[in-house]
Design a protein around this motif. Sequence first.
Motif, PDB file in Angstrom:
ATOM      1  N   MET A  29     -12.007  18.618  33.728  1.00  0.00           N
ATOM      2  CA  MET A  29     -11.578  20.144  32.139  1.00  0.00           C
ATOM      3  C   MET A  29     -11.661  20.802  32.807  1.00  0.00           C
ATOM      4  SD  MET A  29     -12.531  17.743  29.563  1.00  0.00           S
ATOM      5  CE  MET A  29     -11.973  18.562  27.897  1.00  0.00           C
ATOM      6  N   VAL A  42      -8.479  21.894  35.315  1.00  0.00           N
ATOM      7  CA  VAL A  42      -7.389  22.093  35.122  1.00  0.00           C
ATOM      8  C   VAL A  42      -7.569  23.778  34.744  1.00  0.00           C
ATOM      9  CG1 VAL A  42      -5.823  21.076  33.933  1.00  0.00           C
ATOM     10  CG2 VAL A  42      -7.236  19.899  35.172  1.00  0.00           C
ATOM     11  N   PHE A  43      -8.564  23.779  33.216  1.00  0.00           N
ATOM     12  CA  PHE A  43      -7.834  25.025  33.280  1.00  0.00           C
ATOM     13  C   PHE A  43      -8.235  26.344  33.140  1.00  0.00           C
ATOM     14  CE2 PHE A  43      -8.370  22.034  29.279  1.00  0.00           C
ATOM     15  CZ  PHE A  43      -7.446  22.269  28.736  1.00  0.00           C
ATOM     16  N   GLY A  70     -11.590  24.199  17.161  1.00  0.00           N
ATOM     17  CA  GLY A  70     -11.073  23.006  18.543  1.00  0.00           C
ATOM     18  C   GLY A  70      -9.568  22.330  17.804  1.00  0.00           C
ATOM     19  N   THR A 118      -7.119  20.676  16.071  1.00  0.00           N
ATOM     20  CA  THR A 118      -5.268  21.061  15.703  1.00  0.00           C
ATOM     21  C   THR A 118      -4.677  21.025  14.603  1.00  0.00           C
ATOM     22  OG1 THR A 118      -5.859  20.761  18.641  1.00  0.00           O
ATOM     23  CG2 THR A 118      -3.767  20.826  17.699  1.00  0.00           C
ATOM     24  N   VAL A 119      -4.920  19.403  14.213  1.00  0.00           N
ATOM     25  CA  VAL A 119      -3.449  18.748  14.520  1.00  0.00           C
ATOM     26  C   VAL A 119      -3.078  19.496  12.511  1.00  0.00           C
ATOM     27  CG1 VAL A 119      -2.544  17.347  15.698  1.00  0.00           C
ATOM     28  CG2 VAL A 119      -3.895  16.517  13.691  1.00  0.00           C
ATOM     29  N   PHE A 160      -2.340  27.234  28.258  1.00  0.00           N
ATOM     30  CA  PHE A 160      -3.601  26.630  28.999  1.00  0.00           C
ATOM     31  C   PHE A 160      -4.692  27.475  28.909  1.00  0.00           C
ATOM     32  CE2 PHE A 160      -1.517  23.069  30.147  1.00  0.00           C
ATOM     33  CZ  PHE A 160      -2.353  22.180  30.883  1.00  0.00           C
ATOM     34  N   ASN A 216     -21.487  25.132  20.811  1.00  0.00           N
ATOM     35  CA  ASN A 216     -22.334  23.783  21.622  1.00  0.00           C
ATOM     36  C   ASN A 216     -23.644  24.209  22.488  1.00  0.00           C
ATOM     37  OD1 ASN A 216     -21.776  21.587  20.434  1.00  0.00           O
ATOM     38  ND2 ASN A 216     -19.819  22.226  21.506  1.00  0.00           N
ATOM     39  N   THR A 230     -22.929  16.632  25.364  1.00  0.00           N
ATOM     40  CA  THR A 230     -21.435  18.186  25.615  1.00  0.00           C
ATOM     41  C   THR A 230     -20.416  17.792  25.394  1.00  0.00           C
ATOM     42  OG1 THR A 230     -23.159  18.969  27.216  1.00  0.00           O
ATOM     43  CG2 THR A 230     -20.929  20.283  27.441  1.00  0.00           C
ATOM     44  N   LEU A 231     -20.100  16.110  26.085  1.00  0.00           N
ATOM     45  CA  LEU A 231     -18.271  16.088  25.990  1.00  0.00           C
ATOM     46  C   LEU A 231     -17.625  16.115  24.456  1.00  0.00           C
ATOM     47  CD1 LEU A 231     -17.431  13.827  29.282  1.00  0.00           C
ATOM     48  CD2 LEU A 231     -16.412  15.788  28.499  1.00  0.00           C
ATOM     49  N   VAL A 232     -18.988  14.743  23.727  1.00  0.00           N
ATOM     50  CA  VAL A 232     -18.788  14.488  22.196  1.00  0.00           C
ATOM     51  C   VAL A 232     -18.274  15.514  21.389  1.00  0.00           C
ATOM     52  CG1 VAL A 232     -19.675  14.002  20.321  1.00  0.00           C
ATOM     53  CG2 VAL A 232     -20.502  12.388  21.922  1.00  0.00           C
ATOM     54  N   GLU A 233     -18.748  16.971  21.965  1.00  0.00           N
ATOM     55  CA  GLU A 233     -18.396  18.060  20.830  1.00  0.00           C
ATOM     56  C   GLU A 233     -16.978  18.520  21.484  1.00  0.00           C
ATOM     57  OE1 GLU A 233     -19.274  19.040  17.497  1.00  0.00           O
ATOM     58  OE2 GLU A 233     -20.898  17.282  17.953  1.00  0.00           O
ATOM     59  N   PHE A 234     -16.324  18.437  22.493  1.00  0.00           N
ATOM     60  CA  PHE A 234     -15.389  19.191  22.972  1.00  0.00           C
ATOM     61  C   PHE A 234     -14.292  19.012  22.284  1.00  0.00           C
ATOM     62  CE2 PHE A 234     -15.455  21.084  26.793  1.00  0.00           C
ATOM     63  CZ  PHE A 234     -16.587  21.258  28.353  1.00  0.00           C
ATOM     64  N   PRO A 235     -13.210  19.684  21.816  1.00  0.00           N
ATOM     65  CA  PRO A 235     -12.068  19.706  21.411  1.00  0.00           C
ATOM     66  C   PRO A 235     -11.444  18.547  21.662  1.00  0.00           C
ATOM     67  CG  PRO A 235     -13.108  21.811  21.528  1.00  0.00           C
ATOM     68  CD  PRO A 235     -13.123  21.046  22.307  1.00  0.00           C
ATOM     69  N   ILE A 238      -7.904  18.362  21.900  1.00  0.00           N
ATOM     70  CA  ILE A 238      -6.841  18.939  22.650  1.00  0.00           C
ATOM     71  C   ILE A 238      -7.284  19.366  24.217  1.00  0.00           C
ATOM     72  CG2 ILE A 238      -7.183  21.168  21.373  1.00  0.00           C
ATOM     73  CD1 ILE A 238      -4.413  21.866  21.245  1.00  0.00           C
ATOM     74  N   LEU A 239      -8.594  19.757  24.179  1.00  0.00           N
ATOM     75  CA  LEU A 239      -8.857  20.536  26.099  1.00  0.00           C
ATOM     76  C   LEU A 239      -8.526  18.521  26.881  1.00  0.00           C
ATOM     77  CD1 LEU A 239     -12.021  22.855  25.430  1.00  0.00           C
ATOM     78  CD2 LEU A 239      -9.263  23.112  25.023  1.00  0.00           C
ATOM     79  N   VAL A 240      -8.987  17.784  26.051  1.00  0.00           N
ATOM     80  CA  VAL A 240      -9.119  16.626  26.202  1.00  0.00           C
ATOM     81  C   VAL A 240      -7.164  15.804  26.950  1.00  0.00           C
ATOM     82  CG1 VAL A 240      -9.441  13.503  26.820  1.00  0.00           C
ATOM     83  CG2 VAL A 240     -11.000  15.423  25.959  1.00  0.00           C
ATOM     84  N   LEU A 243      -4.621  18.100  27.058  1.00  0.00           N
ATOM     85  CA  LEU A 243      -4.170  19.779  28.050  1.00  0.00           C
ATOM     86  C   LEU A 243      -4.482  18.703  29.070  1.00  0.00           C
ATOM     87  CD1 LEU A 243      -4.480  23.173  26.342  1.00  0.00           C
ATOM     88  CD2 LEU A 243      -2.371  21.265  26.572  1.00  0.00           C
ATOM     89  N   THR A 244      -6.023  18.788  29.323  1.00  0.00           N
ATOM     90  CA  THR A 244      -6.349  17.804  30.737  1.00  0.00           C
ATOM     91  C   THR A 244      -5.559  16.892  31.660  1.00  0.00           C
ATOM     92  OG1 THR A 244      -8.509  18.489  30.521  1.00  0.00           O
ATOM     93  CG2 THR A 244      -8.368  17.510  32.077  1.00  0.00           C
ATOM     94  N   LEU A 252     -11.028   8.732  27.315  1.00  0.00           N
ATOM     95  CA  LEU A 252     -11.946  10.450  27.050  1.00  0.00           C
ATOM     96  C   LEU A 252     -12.767  10.401  25.704  1.00  0.00           C
ATOM     97  CD1 LEU A 252     -10.419  11.729  30.084  1.00  0.00           C
ATOM     98  CD2 LEU A 252     -12.195  10.290  30.438  1.00  0.00           C
ATOM     99  N   THR A 306      -5.395  12.465  17.161  1.00  0.00           N
ATOM    100  CA  THR A 306      -3.793  12.943  16.805  1.00  0.00           C
ATOM    101  C   THR A 306      -3.801  13.583  18.040  1.00  0.00           C
ATOM    102  OG1 THR A 306      -3.157  13.015  15.087  1.00  0.00           O
ATOM    103  CG2 THR A 306      -1.355  13.848  16.019  1.00  0.00           C
ATOM    104  N   ALA A 307      -4.505  15.067  18.538  1.00  0.00           N
ATOM    105  CA  ALA A 307      -4.423  15.848  19.343  1.00  0.00           C
ATOM    106  C   ALA A 307      -4.349  15.617  20.667  1.00  0.00           C
ATOM    107  CB  ALA A 307      -5.741  16.715  18.896  1.00  0.00           C
TER     108      ALA A 307
END
Lengths: 326, 287, 253
Positions: free
Chosen positions: A42, A45-46, A245, A247-248, A293, A307, B116-121, B123-125, B127-128, B152, B215-216
């Motif tokens: 991740m 990529v970003f 974060g 979105t929709v 991005f 976090n 950490t990953l649990v809290e990741f938005p 939408i970023l997943v 996009l990746t 993921l 959805t995201a």
Amino acid sequence: MNGGPLSRLLRRVRGVRSRDDERFLLLHLPASLTLLLVILAMLGVFIAYSIPVISREGFHVFTDTTWRAVEGDPQAEWYGLLPAIYGSVYTSLIAVLIAAPLSVSLAVALEELTPRRLRGSLSLLTDLMAATPTIIYGLWGLAFLAPHMYPILSWLSSHASWIPLFSKHPSSGYTIATAGVLLAVMSTPFAAAVIREAYSMIPLSIREAAYSLGATRLEVIRILLGMVKPSIVAGLALAFARAVGETVAVSLVIGNSMTITPSVTDSGVTVSSLIASQFGNAGFYHYMTSALFAGGLVIFAIGLAVNVAAVWYMKKWEEKVMGVAP
Amino acid sequence: MPRSLRARKLENAVGLAVIVALAIASVLPLIHILYMVIVRGVEAIARIGLYRFLTEPPHPFDPQNPGGIGPALVGSLELSGLAIAVATLIALPASVLIAEFRGSRISRGTLLLALTLVEFPTILVGLTVYAVLVDHVVGGYNMLAGAVALTLVILPYMAVQASEALRGVPEGVREAAYSLGATRLKTVYALIAPAARRGILVGILIGLARAAGETAPLLFTVGGAYEGYHLCLYKVGGAVPLMIYQFIQMPYKPAQDLAWGAALVLMTIIVGVMLLARLLVKEVKIL
Amino acid sequence: MTGYALEVRDLRVTLSGKRILDGVSFRCPEATVTAVMGPSGTGKSTMLRAINRLLDLNPEAIVEGDILIHGRSVWEMEPYEVRRRATMVFQDPNPFPHMSIYDNVAVGPRLHGLARSKRELDEIVRWALERAMLWDEVKDRLGDPPSKLSGGQRQRLSLARALAVKPEILLLDEPTANVDPVNAVKIEEAIRSLVREEGITVVFVTHMPSQAVRVSDYLVFLYDGHVVEQGPSREVALNPSNPLTEKFFRGEL
């Protein structure tokens, strides 16, 4: 393999004392590495996808307010994310400010004031709130909240326009305020769950001590809330990061206009709603995908920072106040 | 001057009333959401009948025959099923690693990564996965990318949940299991993990609910195609939440009705899964 | 007025369907120490919690009988009034971990508005800490959290916190059970002087017969939810009238 370099490496892990343990650990390492790989991928990529726009605009992509998409002429394109970053932070702050009293009250009511018989069904309701998909909240925001916010916001802007918050007359119900309220509704059960968990960890002896001094129920609640204050802060911080974060739901109610305004009665944009609404067309332009991005990178950074801070803060508090060993 | 008991009593009553009022206010939206989804959803589904709504493709521009959500529903089943299967296969060993090597750096590190990953938005997943699978590997929107993105999203949650379930296995049970003299692999998967099966299953169920509702992560991966059944993993497809998002924004009544009907179907799935989870354990953790 | 600081009349307590106390009665004259002794699991802690109305918090508890504080039934008072007048110190030290030493002692007076000014509050805090024999050890670090204190100091802090609400009656639930001998002696000493110099009435629950005799003016021997024997400490200790009491003194119960 016995005594080999791999074996020696594996034996350094606590709890590995035999060949059997080594094999067991080796079999499970890939799962752990997958998680590491995901985070690294991740981040990679970003950064990689942000490079085109950053190498062209420099840091301005984060600080500029112009958003100019020109088809067929890459040199004329210019993307500034500031309005979106501003909108993300602004709507999330509104959400947290509203969610704070609601989530604390919800947690206290469930832990302290609900008869045991009702507790089960009530916490099912809050679980359901947390499990309801964001698109459903978005649907409700679009069809109910926004149209019903409109008269309230227009009234406020015509009677209290001297307050900068309400300086702009709303053209519709799709405003920063609507997004903030919707985000507050969505993050309340989540923040409440964090607070509840800490509250339920308070030992009975502390609760009894508070009562034994002759405190009223409200005074006991106040003392106990003081004890879990760090979890309130952490819960709200995590809620803030989630709101940034989100979105929709937000993209359906915020109106998507690239402006920076203190007025909550105006429409706005957030980084994630910008990505959601522009990504489909971004392929027509040379730099827009990269700019989006770069926006993702901002959410990434905000989320990670909040976090890490919140988790660290909670750990410190657990060690210090709750006496939980690290 | 001592504060009078009466004043404190009043303050107590008012304060508690405010707390209760705010708590009620915070759950009212959900109740109204459920009400709205049921009323509008039933209306939309009744127009064509439940069976046809669940099986037919949508006609968002045709008020006479709006059709249903068949392809999106099948797409959702495909995506969630794949995501759950793959996520379980990775989350379970990860959780075993966290629980069995407690106190080691690798256990703590894995747990921290998962948290950490649990809290990741999400939408970023999305996009990746877009960057890797859509942009580079396949060269277009595809269902595989959607399944990977959902995997993921739910993987870290399931790993955390399963590791907590494993940690709850009493030390006595663990010792008894090990005393039987089987290899560690057999001991853990045949004796210890089954002792934690309820908690693990709840993790899988909540994972399923999330996979079905997200959805995201799908916005930039599956593309959104609803006219026919697209099961091929390398081609575009659709899913229920994405369909709701896209159809509710269309300025056509039939499209919006389809979105409400789809929302009712989605909420029914979520509520069903939650009730099932609740039957298995008393406290469900959704964080 | 009856002349008694505390009267317990036919107290019966049921917890989750199990009878814990079955008709307990005794009286505590003002400014005396009454030791309630008995083997563990005999209902001593439950009795203190009933007096303090802490059992109100437990929906499984049924409390019958009467408890009078200076002649007034606790059932006629608000629970928080009862708890302030007859406050409690628990077996395990339980200072509020998130408050400083000072705030732990000040929390009660603040709740009840006992001080008009910061200076008065300082006075109360100092008085309570001195009375708990802790002042000299903490006077230079009142802002520290209680986690920096030893277990025995924490227990004396809990005592000071209870004293600061200016109670008439102090209910002590095995206050020295989890404390080292040096601290135990200090706590016993503090309690004797509180009774002598401040006129506080103390109910001291303990499972150790030697401690019961040492600290008290009156003894109540509780066994299996009943009062087996009671009377002036000396009398009961020298001439126990019930064989059970004798057995308890010999350490056979």
